[in-house]
Design an enzyme around this catalytic site. Structure first.
Site, PDB file in Angstrom:
ATOM      1  N   ASN A  80      99.707 -50.923 -83.781  1.00 39.14           N
ATOM      2  CA  ASN A  80      98.942 -50.032 -84.673  1.00 39.14           C
ATOM      3  C   ASN A  80      97.824 -50.261 -85.715  1.00 39.14           C
ATOM      4  OD1 ASN A  80      98.587 -47.244 -85.588  1.00 39.14           O
ATOM      5  ND2 ASN A  80     100.359 -47.019 -86.386  1.00 39.14           N
ATOM      6  N   GLY A 110     107.820 -50.384 -85.953  1.00 41.61           N
ATOM      7  CA  GLY A 110     107.157 -49.199 -85.067  1.00 41.61           C
ATOM      8  C   GLY A 110     106.177 -48.539 -85.555  1.00 41.61           C
ATOM      9  N   ASP A 111     105.795 -48.526 -86.903  1.00 40.82           N
ATOM     10  CA  ASP A 111     104.361 -47.759 -87.325  1.00 40.82           C
ATOM     11  C   ASP A 111     103.658 -48.917 -88.525  1.00 40.82           C
ATOM     12  OD1 ASP A 111     102.986 -45.922 -87.525  1.00 40.82           O
ATOM     13  OD2 ASP A 111     103.927 -44.832 -89.062  1.00 40.82           O
ATOM     14  N   LEU A 112     103.285 -50.081 -88.272  1.00 45.07           N
ATOM     15  CA  LEU A 112     102.967 -51.067 -89.531  1.00 45.07           C
ATOM     16  C   LEU A 112     101.637 -51.078 -89.438  1.00 45.07           C
ATOM     17  CD1 LEU A 112     104.807 -52.971 -91.131  1.00 45.07           C
ATOM     18  CD2 LEU A 112     104.205 -54.874 -89.525  1.00 45.07           C
TER      19      LEU A 112
END
Length: 283
Positions: A208, A176-178
């Protein structure tokens, strides 16, 4: 011991629990304290102590990191309450590879990490945040908070996001925040850290990264890079290019909403949105 702060209490308990001999502070974030620790004066590791009452996503992230089992992510050796005892990574962030001119190599490494993180595993964590809930700030934002000249970009990106949510997809655990600077080199290869711990479309995992890394702004804003990166990721991961670019645009708009909530500038997101939306339209 009397009059200890929460971090001192948690740190002392961790030193005893895992027989640690030394702890050196590394960083403090809004949700955690991070220490480099040693066992027997030689084996380095990391303690991540979550601040009381802060960061539900950090708790979820710890569970997800544990579930990965060290495949594509730093290993969680053990966890107790709000404290994670983790593998020490002393390499460079993947963002450095991009900033040193090795963008294609970094994209291949990113795809390798995604494949490892998305490998089928049993018994995933049960409290992962649905991707639709993650996007709530985009759908609930007051458009008047956006610059007047950017409101059409917001409307287009929100429409793309709604289209993506309306089209069925697999639902998998997501880091989710790669972005590039959440992937660190190690003797075991490139490994992810600091997940948001979401549940949703696997294609969102790279959204992202297409907007990153920080410090390579001219490269990131180059339409040729957007095209080449999305093509290479599509080849390596089997993700549809159009869906990938749609999620990248939707994420840029979501990121702008977060920044507006924090009264931060959104120039970087506004620079990316027209490029990503054009690439999406042409894909």
């Amino acid at each position: 011991m009397m009059n200890q702060s929460p971090v001192e209490t948690a740190l002392n308990r961790a030193l005893i629990r895992w027989s640690l001999t030394k702890a050196s502070p590394l960083a403090e974030t809004p949700t955690s304290w991070i220490f480099r620790v040693e066992q027997n004066g030689r084996n380095h590791a990391v303690l991540k102590i979550l601040k009381p009452g802060k960061g539900d996503h950090e708790q979820r992230g710890g569970e997800l990191m544990n579930w990965y089992g060290g495949e594509g992510a730093a290993t969680v050796f053990d966890r107790h309450g709000g404290t994670l005892f983790m593998e020490w990574l002393d390499g460079i962030p993947l963002g450095d590879a991009v900033r040193q001119g090795r963008d294609d190599e970094a994209t291949i490494a990113l795809a390798t990490v995604v494949n490892l993180l998305h490998r089928p595993r049993t018994d995933p964590p049960q409290d992962l945040l649905p991707l639709r809930d993650h996007f709530a700030p985009l759908f609930s934002t007051n458009i008047r908070n956006w610059p007047y000249t950017a409101r059409d970009l917001f409307a287009r990106a929100a429409g793309v996001a709604l289209t993506l949510f309306d089209r069925p997809s697999a639902q998998v655990p997501l880091h989710g925040d790669l972005h590039h600077d959440n992937i660190i080199s190690s003797p075991r290869g490139w490994l992810a850290i600091d997940p948001k711990a979401l549940l949703g479309d696997p294609v969102y995992e790279v959204a992202n990264a297409i907007n990153n890394p920080v410090g390579a702004d001219e490269l990131v804003k180059d339409p040729r890079r957007i095209a080449a990166m999305s093509e290479l990721l599509s080849q390596r991961l089997g993700f549809p290019r159009k869906r990938m670019l749609g999620w990248a645009a939707a994420h840029a708009a979501l990121s702008a909403c977060w920044s507006l909530e924090d009264e931060q500038p959104i120039a970087a997101q506004l620079a990316m949105l027209p490029l990503l939306l054009t690439a999406y339209d042409q894909a």
